[in-house]
Design a protein around this motif. Structure first.
Motif, PDB file in Angstrom:
ATOM      1  N   ILE A  55     -80.574 -27.881  33.654  1.00 49.55           N
ATOM      2  CA  ILE A  55     -81.478 -28.975  33.271  1.00 49.55           C
ATOM      3  C   ILE A  55     -81.803 -30.010  33.860  1.00 49.55           C
ATOM      4  CG2 ILE A  55     -81.585 -30.454  31.159  1.00 49.55           C
ATOM      5  CD1 ILE A  55     -79.852 -28.358  29.635  1.00 49.55           C
ATOM      6  N   GLU A  56     -80.995 -30.740  34.483  1.00 42.86           N
ATOM      7  CA  GLU A  56     -80.831 -32.099  35.180  1.00 42.86           C
ATOM      8  C   GLU A  56     -81.965 -31.723  36.536  1.00 42.86           C
ATOM      9  OE1 GLU A  56     -78.662 -34.514  38.811  1.00 42.86           O
ATOM     10  OE2 GLU A  56     -77.286 -33.528  37.302  1.00 42.86           O
ATOM     11  N   ILE A  57     -81.779 -30.598  37.231  1.00 42.55           N
ATOM     12  CA  ILE A  57     -82.818 -30.278  38.327  1.00 42.55           C
ATOM     13  C   ILE A  57     -84.534 -30.169  37.626  1.00 42.55           C
ATOM     14  CG2 ILE A  57     -83.679 -28.369  39.940  1.00 42.55           C
ATOM     15  CD1 ILE A  57     -80.457 -27.928  39.992  1.00 42.55           C
ATOM     16  N   PHE A  58     -84.571 -29.487  36.765  1.00 44.62           N
ATOM     17  CA  PHE A  58     -85.949 -29.215  36.302  1.00 44.62           C
ATOM     18  C   PHE A  58     -86.527 -30.505  35.489  1.00 44.62           C
ATOM     19  CE2 PHE A  58     -85.007 -24.669  36.698  1.00 44.62           C
ATOM     20  CZ  PHE A  58     -86.192 -24.334  37.239  1.00 44.62           C
ATOM     21  N   LYS A  59     -85.691 -31.310  34.824  1.00 38.70           N
ATOM     22  CA  LYS A  59     -85.915 -32.561  34.359  1.00 38.70           C
ATOM     23  C   LYS A  59     -86.821 -33.321  35.280  1.00 38.70           C
ATOM     24  CE  LYS A  59     -83.202 -33.503  30.509  1.00 38.70           C
ATOM     25  NZ  LYS A  59     -82.456 -34.398  29.387  1.00 38.70           N
ATOM     26  N   GLN A 106     -88.680 -22.303  44.558  1.00 34.68           N
ATOM     27  CA  GLN A 106     -87.966 -22.623  45.774  1.00 34.68           C
ATOM     28  C   GLN A 106     -87.357 -24.103  45.762  1.00 34.68           C
ATOM     29  OE1 GLN A 106     -90.863 -22.494  49.017  1.00 34.68           O
ATOM     30  NE2 GLN A 106     -89.233 -21.577  50.625  1.00 34.68           N
ATOM     31  N   TYR A 107     -88.005 -24.997  45.102  1.00 32.15           N
ATOM     32  CA  TYR A 107     -87.269 -26.216  44.871  1.00 32.15           C
ATOM     33  C   TYR A 107     -86.045 -25.907  43.953  1.00 32.15           C
ATOM     34  CZ  TYR A 107     -86.471 -30.173  41.712  1.00 32.15           C
ATOM     35  OH  TYR A 107     -85.658 -31.126  40.979  1.00 32.15           O
ATOM     36  N   PHE A 108     -86.174 -25.206  42.911  1.00 28.41           N
ATOM     37  CA  PHE A 108     -84.703 -24.970  42.237  1.00 28.41           C
ATOM     38  C   PHE A 108     -83.688 -24.496  43.014  1.00 28.41           C
ATOM     39  CE2 PHE A 108     -82.398 -21.810  39.832  1.00 28.41           C
ATOM     40  CZ  PHE A 108     -81.556 -22.567  38.958  1.00 28.41           C
ATOM     41  N   THR A 109     -84.024 -23.537  43.858  1.00 28.56           N
ATOM     42  CA  THR A 109     -82.822 -22.683  44.486  1.00 28.56           C
ATOM     43  C   THR A 109     -82.462 -23.709  45.672  1.00 28.56           C
ATOM     44  OG1 THR A 109     -84.497 -21.763  46.036  1.00 28.56           O
ATOM     45  CG2 THR A 109     -83.828 -20.425  44.128  1.00 28.56           C
ATOM     46  N   THR A 110     -83.278 -24.654  46.090  1.00 28.69           N
ATOM     47  CA  THR A 110     -82.638 -25.393  47.309  1.00 28.69           C
ATOM     48  C   THR A 110     -81.816 -26.514  46.497  1.00 28.69           C
ATOM     49  OG1 THR A 110     -84.814 -25.283  48.413  1.00 28.69           O
ATOM     50  CG2 THR A 110     -83.383 -27.335  48.958  1.00 28.69           C
ATOM     51  N   GLU A 111     -82.264 -26.862  45.410  1.00 28.86           N
ATOM     52  CA  GLU A 111     -81.471 -27.988  44.630  1.00 28.86           C
ATOM     53  C   GLU A 111     -79.937 -27.313  44.397  1.00 28.86           C
ATOM     54  OE1 GLU A 111     -82.075 -31.389  44.060  1.00 28.86           O
ATOM     55  OE2 GLU A 111     -83.421 -30.758  45.796  1.00 28.86           O
ATOM     56  N   LEU A 112     -80.223 -26.374  43.644  1.00 26.53           N
ATOM     57  CA  LEU A 112     -78.886 -25.757  42.935  1.00 26.53           C
ATOM     58  C   LEU A 112     -78.133 -24.727  43.939  1.00 26.53           C
ATOM     59  CD1 LEU A 112     -77.493 -25.269  40.184  1.00 26.53           C
ATOM     60  CD2 LEU A 112     -78.555 -22.967  40.456  1.00 26.53           C
ATOM     61  N   LYS A 122     -80.019 -23.448  49.243  1.00 30.08           N
ATOM     62  CA  LYS A 122     -80.795 -22.323  49.836  1.00 30.08           C
ATOM     63  C   LYS A 122     -82.123 -22.117  49.668  1.00 30.08           C
ATOM     64  CE  LYS A 122     -76.350 -19.951  49.643  1.00 30.08           C
ATOM     65  NZ  LYS A 122     -75.670 -20.067  51.071  1.00 30.08           N
ATOM     66  N   SER A 123     -83.062 -22.270  50.515  1.00 26.06           N
ATOM     67  CA  SER A 123     -84.595 -22.468  50.168  1.00 26.06           C
ATOM     68  C   SER A 123     -85.214 -21.131  50.569  1.00 26.06           C
ATOM     69  CB  SER A 123     -85.262 -23.621  51.212  1.00 26.06           C
ATOM     70  OG  SER A 123     -84.934 -23.311  52.524  1.00 26.06           O
ATOM     71  N   GLN A 124     -84.543 -20.216  51.150  1.00 25.57           N
ATOM     72  CA  GLN A 124     -85.079 -18.943  51.371  1.00 25.57           C
ATOM     73  C   GLN A 124     -85.165 -17.938  50.254  1.00 25.57           C
ATOM     74  OE1 GLN A 124     -84.101 -16.842  55.056  1.00 25.57           O
ATOM     75  NE2 GLN A 124     -85.297 -15.204  54.716  1.00 25.57           N
TER      76      GLN A 124
END
Length: 340
Positions: free
Chosen positions: A112-116, A226-232, A235-237
């Protein structure tokens, strides 16, 4: 002997103390093995027959008086001792153990924090749903074969009522009452009629995202993921594999490149280095029409993931059932993980 017994009764009635040792002395004097009562009962056999009844009644009165007095003395002594207790404030206090959040709650809050940060807000809805919001409005009309993809708990008395199988129903309710632009996250419990095992459960948690606006494209979806996977995961690929979901078109499964640096990496990715983490796609125009949004003017994307599955990856947990056992030894491990 009657007069002697009466004197003892008077002595018992007039005796008072709050001292433990004096109470014990009273007990020994009257009720001990060599006490007055035993001594009088031993003499009772020598009492003449005509007097036995009167003497026996007097002895019973004495015995009851002694027992009642002893109970009363003990209660008064205990109460007095309690009053004398005090707290020494110079002594260390009792330690209060810190609690910890459940791993599913930790991961849910992190997502939730990431998408907020990119403008998503929260929405919620009922866990007991109707057919329209859970299926039909999501491009799953009655007898649609894709309904079999989700083993559903129906309410026997009303087959139109069920336990929601996904939180997409929340998105339908939101779109019915709000006009675009829409950018929401819908976390919550969902239910599937599945056998409980190390990798599946009849109740689990989902979090789904929806973005509806003018000129929303698949490129916007990919950039968001891609933003989400990098933040969580750090990993950006990622890769998007074509898939099928009734409510999105085109649809895709999202894989993140986990890597093959360790033996665990080989194990969880089955030697490929890739891990599937969620499903996504562009919202089907039929879904927009069902909720009164013009698909010629607006477009959007949606995505959804199981929170338990994400937590399994982050924490390297081998069995989903551990989440539901309330084992404190298991939960204590997550007090400081990731600083969340």
């Amino acid at each position: 002997m009657i007069e002697e017994i009466q004197q003892y009764i008077n002595e018992i009635e007039s005796f008072h103390t709050t001292d433990v040792s004096e109470t014990e002395s009273f007990r020994i004097k009257f009720l001990g093995k060599k006490g007055i009562l035993n001594e009088l009962f031993s003499r009772f056999k020598d009492v003449p027959g005509p007097e036995k009844k009167e003497v026996g009644l007097a002895l019973n009165l004495l015995k009851n008086a002694a027992n009642n007095k002893l109970n009363s003395l003990r209660e008064n002594t205990a109460a007095q001792d309690q009053k004398q207790e005090f707290t020494d404030f110079t002594q260390p206090g009792n330690p209060i153990e810190n609690g910890s959040r459940h791993p599913v709650s930790i991961v849910r809050n992190r997502i939730i924090e990431i998408f907020k940060r990119i403008g998503f807000t929260l929405s919620s809805g009922p866990e007991i749903e109707d057919d329209w919001h859970n299926f039909t409005a999501l491009n799953l009309p009655e007898y649609h074969p894709a309904r079999d993809m989700q083993d559903t708990f129906f309410i026997e008395k009303d087959p139109d009522i069920l336990l929601r199988t996904h939180t997409s129903s929340v998105q339908i309710r939101y779109m019915e009452n709000q006009k675009p632009p829409i950018r929401i996250l819908s976390p919550g419990r969902v239910y599937r009629n599945e056998a409980v095992s190390a990798r599946s459960h009849a109740m689990f948690h989902q979090i789904e995202g929806l973005y509806i606006d003018k000129d929303v494209s698949f490129a916007d979806l990919k950039q968001t993921l891609q933003y989400f996977t990098t933040e969580l995961f750090g990993k950006s690929q990622i890769r998007l594999r074509p898939s099928y979901f009734p409510f999105t078109e085109p649809s895709a499964e999202v894989d993140v490149y986990w890597g093959l640096e360790t033996e665990t990496d080989y194990k969880i990715t089955k030697g490929t280095g890739w891990l599937e983490i969620m499903g996504c796609g562009m919202v089907d125009p039929n879904v927009l029409q069902n909720v009164g949004i013009d698909p010629d003017t607006y477009s959007g994307y949606a995505f959804g993931m199981g929170i338990e599955r994400i937590a399994l990856l982050l924490y390297q947990i081998g069995d989903i059932r551990l989440y539901f056992e309330n084992d404190v030894r298991f939960l204590e491990q997550f007090q400081a993980e990731f600083g969340w």
